[in-house]
Scaffold this active site. Structure first.
Site, PDB file in Angstrom:
ATOM      1  N   CYS A 123     -85.477  35.409  30.403  1.00  0.00           N
ATOM      2  CA  CYS A 123     -85.410  34.611  31.639  1.00  0.00           C
ATOM      3  C   CYS A 123     -84.216  34.917  32.528  1.00  0.00           C
ATOM      4  O   CYS A 123     -84.301  34.793  33.748  1.00  0.00           O
ATOM      5  CB  CYS A 123     -85.496  33.113  31.354  1.00  0.00           C
ATOM      6  SG  CYS A 123     -84.036  32.435  30.541  1.00  0.00           S
ATOM      7  N   LYS A 196     -87.315  24.089  20.395  1.00  0.00           N
ATOM      8  CA  LYS A 196     -86.695  24.073  21.723  1.00  0.00           C
ATOM      9  C   LYS A 196     -87.621  23.337  22.683  1.00  0.00           C
ATOM     10  O   LYS A 196     -88.758  23.759  22.908  1.00  0.00           O
ATOM     11  CB  LYS A 196     -86.445  25.503  22.202  1.00  0.00           C
ATOM     12  CG  LYS A 196     -85.862  25.569  23.603  1.00  0.00           C
ATOM     13  CD  LYS A 196     -85.476  26.987  23.983  1.00  0.00           C
ATOM     14  CE  LYS A 196     -84.994  27.040  25.429  1.00  0.00           C
ATOM     15  NZ  LYS A 196     -84.652  28.406  25.837  1.00  0.00           N
ATOM     16  N   LYS A 249     -82.936  21.933  19.900  1.00  0.00           N
ATOM     17  CA  LYS A 249     -82.323  22.005  21.221  1.00  0.00           C
ATOM     18  C   LYS A 249     -83.153  21.261  22.239  1.00  0.00           C
ATOM     19  O   LYS A 249     -84.362  21.479  22.257  1.00  0.00           O
ATOM     20  CB  LYS A 249     -82.225  23.483  21.611  1.00  0.00           C
ATOM     21  CG  LYS A 249     -81.686  23.709  23.000  1.00  0.00           C
ATOM     22  CD  LYS A 249     -81.795  25.163  23.354  1.00  0.00           C
ATOM     23  CE  LYS A 249     -81.376  25.312  24.807  1.00  0.00           C
ATOM     24  NZ  LYS A 249     -81.546  26.644  25.277  1.00  0.00           N
TER      25      LYS A 249
HETATM   26  C1  PBG Z   1     -82.925  30.886  27.701  1.00  0.00           C
HETATM   27  C2  PBG Z   1     -82.064  29.719  27.414  1.00  0.00           C
HETATM   28  C3  PBG Z   1     -81.938  28.511  28.118  1.00  0.00           C
HETATM   29  C4  PBG Z   1     -80.897  27.818  27.503  1.00  0.00           C
HETATM   30  C5  PBG Z   1     -80.476  28.578  26.446  1.00  0.00           C
HETATM   31  N1  PBG Z   1     -81.214  29.745  26.386  1.00  0.00           N
HETATM   32  C6  PBG Z   1     -82.560  28.025  29.359  1.00  0.00           C
HETATM   33  C7  PBG Z   1     -83.959  27.630  29.418  1.00  0.00           C
HETATM   34  O1  PBG Z   1     -84.716  27.700  28.455  1.00  0.00           O
HETATM   35  O2  PBG Z   1     -84.333  27.268  30.523  1.00  0.00           O
HETATM   36  C8  PBG Z   1     -80.356  26.476  27.945  1.00  0.00           C
HETATM   37  C9  PBG Z   1     -78.966  26.201  27.518  1.00  0.00           C
HETATM   38  C10 PBG Z   1     -78.314  25.057  28.185  1.00  0.00           C
HETATM   39  O3  PBG Z   1     -78.905  24.297  28.980  1.00  0.00           O
HETATM   40  O4  PBG Z   1     -77.122  24.884  27.911  1.00  0.00           O
HETATM   41  N2  PBG Z   1     -84.256  30.730  27.531  1.00  0.00           N
END
Ligand code: PBG
Length: 327
Positions: A123, A196, A249
């Site tokens: 991303c 996640k 997460k």
């Molecule tokens: C990448 C990723 C994200 C985060 C960690 N790895 C962003 C998302 O999934 O949009 C978020 C970390 C944070 O908000 O501190 N995919």
């Protein structure tokens, strides 16, 4: 059964040394992972507005900051990269000369003792901002796996100690494990972002990483915040695919999920105290509405108490400093 007046709970609270002796949960910098953002250029240290204290840094300054974290006893750093250019396939993510690969080499050279973890996702590198390859307006799971595997291999070739796939593609841990094994990296562990959630708490991170999806959202691959049982299945499947460490997460709105995961699995469990959780504390703290230090310590303690072994947090350095002051 002893009860009042023989039972007095306050006996264990009166004296600071007794409170300390009976404390069930303690924080230690060794279990913190500090997420950092690396960008091209020299001498660059751009503040990330919604995340006071965090910066987009060029490799030269990043290495210095990692040195500070090492001195404070922080357990590891997690690297996110801002590419020179974004494209539909996120090419810089798996370029051996990409920004993260370069940062890993610099850290390993300048701060060899520091554990370097790399985020494996597309991303930050795609122009559409999604975590995988787009086919007909939809993120194509299986076409993405090969690119994630290449990303992980180039990161490990650069010297990464641990890779952390966060794209939420089915089979990503397996694809990465196989690719690492094929290259002879059988000893490099994988930390799966197993559970996640599709969370609005990632908002500030997307400013920091410039990774806001240009259309739609991430709900077709990240989890529905309403689901806890499904998180157990996600963790189970990451473990089955070969994850060595699993993660929940975000952390604070998901302490119940952390707790359930702790009861159910014996793998090391990480929790990501994400950007929005950090921003809220910083915002209220800077207004003087909360005691920022005490609130931060209380929140991180709650993540640990819920069952996390490892905490990924933007507070890592400041908390390590505070903990050092106590001892
Ligand atoms: C990448 C990723 C994200 C985060 C960690 N790895 C962003 C998302 O999934 O949009 C978020 C970390 C944070 O908000 O501190 N995919």
């Amino acid at each position: 059964m002893v009860s009042y007046p023989d039972l007095r709970m306050r006996r264990l609270r009166d004296l600071a040394p007794i409170r300390s002796l009976t404390r069930e949960t303690r924080l230690s910098p060794a279990e913190f992972i500090y997420p950092m953002f690396v960008t091209h250029g020299n001498g660059v240290k751009d503040p990330i507005e919604p995340m006071p204290g965090c910066y987009q840094m060029s490799v030269d300054l990043l290495a210095e900051e990692v040195g500070e974290a090492a001195e404070l006893g922080v357990g590891g750093v997690l690297l996110f990269g801002l590419p020179a250019e974004k494209d539909p396939l996120g090419s810089e993510g798996y370029d051996p000369e990409g920004i993260v690969q370069e940062a890993v080499r610099a850290i390993k050279r300048d701060v060899p003792g520091m554990l370097v973890i790399t985020d494996v996702c597309l991303c930050e590198y795609t122009d559409h901002g999604h975590c995988g390859v787009i086919d007909n307006g939809h993120v194509d799971n299986d076409a993405t796996l090969e690119l994630l595997a290449r990303t992980a291999v180039t990161q490990v070739q650069a010297g990464a100690d641990l890779v952390a796939p966060s794209a939420m593609m089915d089979g990503q841990v397996k694809a990465i494990r196989e690719a690492l094994n094929d290259q002879g990296y059988t000893g490099v562990p994988i930390m799966g972002y197993a559970a996640k959630y599709s969370s609005a708490f990632y908002g500030p991170f997307r400013v920091a990483a410039g990774s806001t999806p240009q259309f739609g959202d991430r709900r077709s691959y990240q989890m529905d915040p309403a689901n806890a049982r499904m998180a157990m299945r996600e963790i189970e499947s990451d473990i089955a695919e070969g994850a060595d460490i699993v993660m929940v997460k975000p952390a604070l709105a998901y302490l119940d999920v952390i707790h359930r995961a702790r009861e159910r699995f014996d793998h090391p469990l990480a929790a990501y105290n994400v950007s929005g959780e950090y921003s809220m504390v910083k915002a209220a703290g800077s207004q003087g509405w909360i005691d920022e230090k005490q609130v931060t310590l209380e929140l991180l303690t709650s993540i640990k108490r819920a069952g996390a072994d490892i905490i990924l947090t933007y507070h890592a350095k400041e908390v390590a400093r505070w903990l050092g002051e106590h001892s």
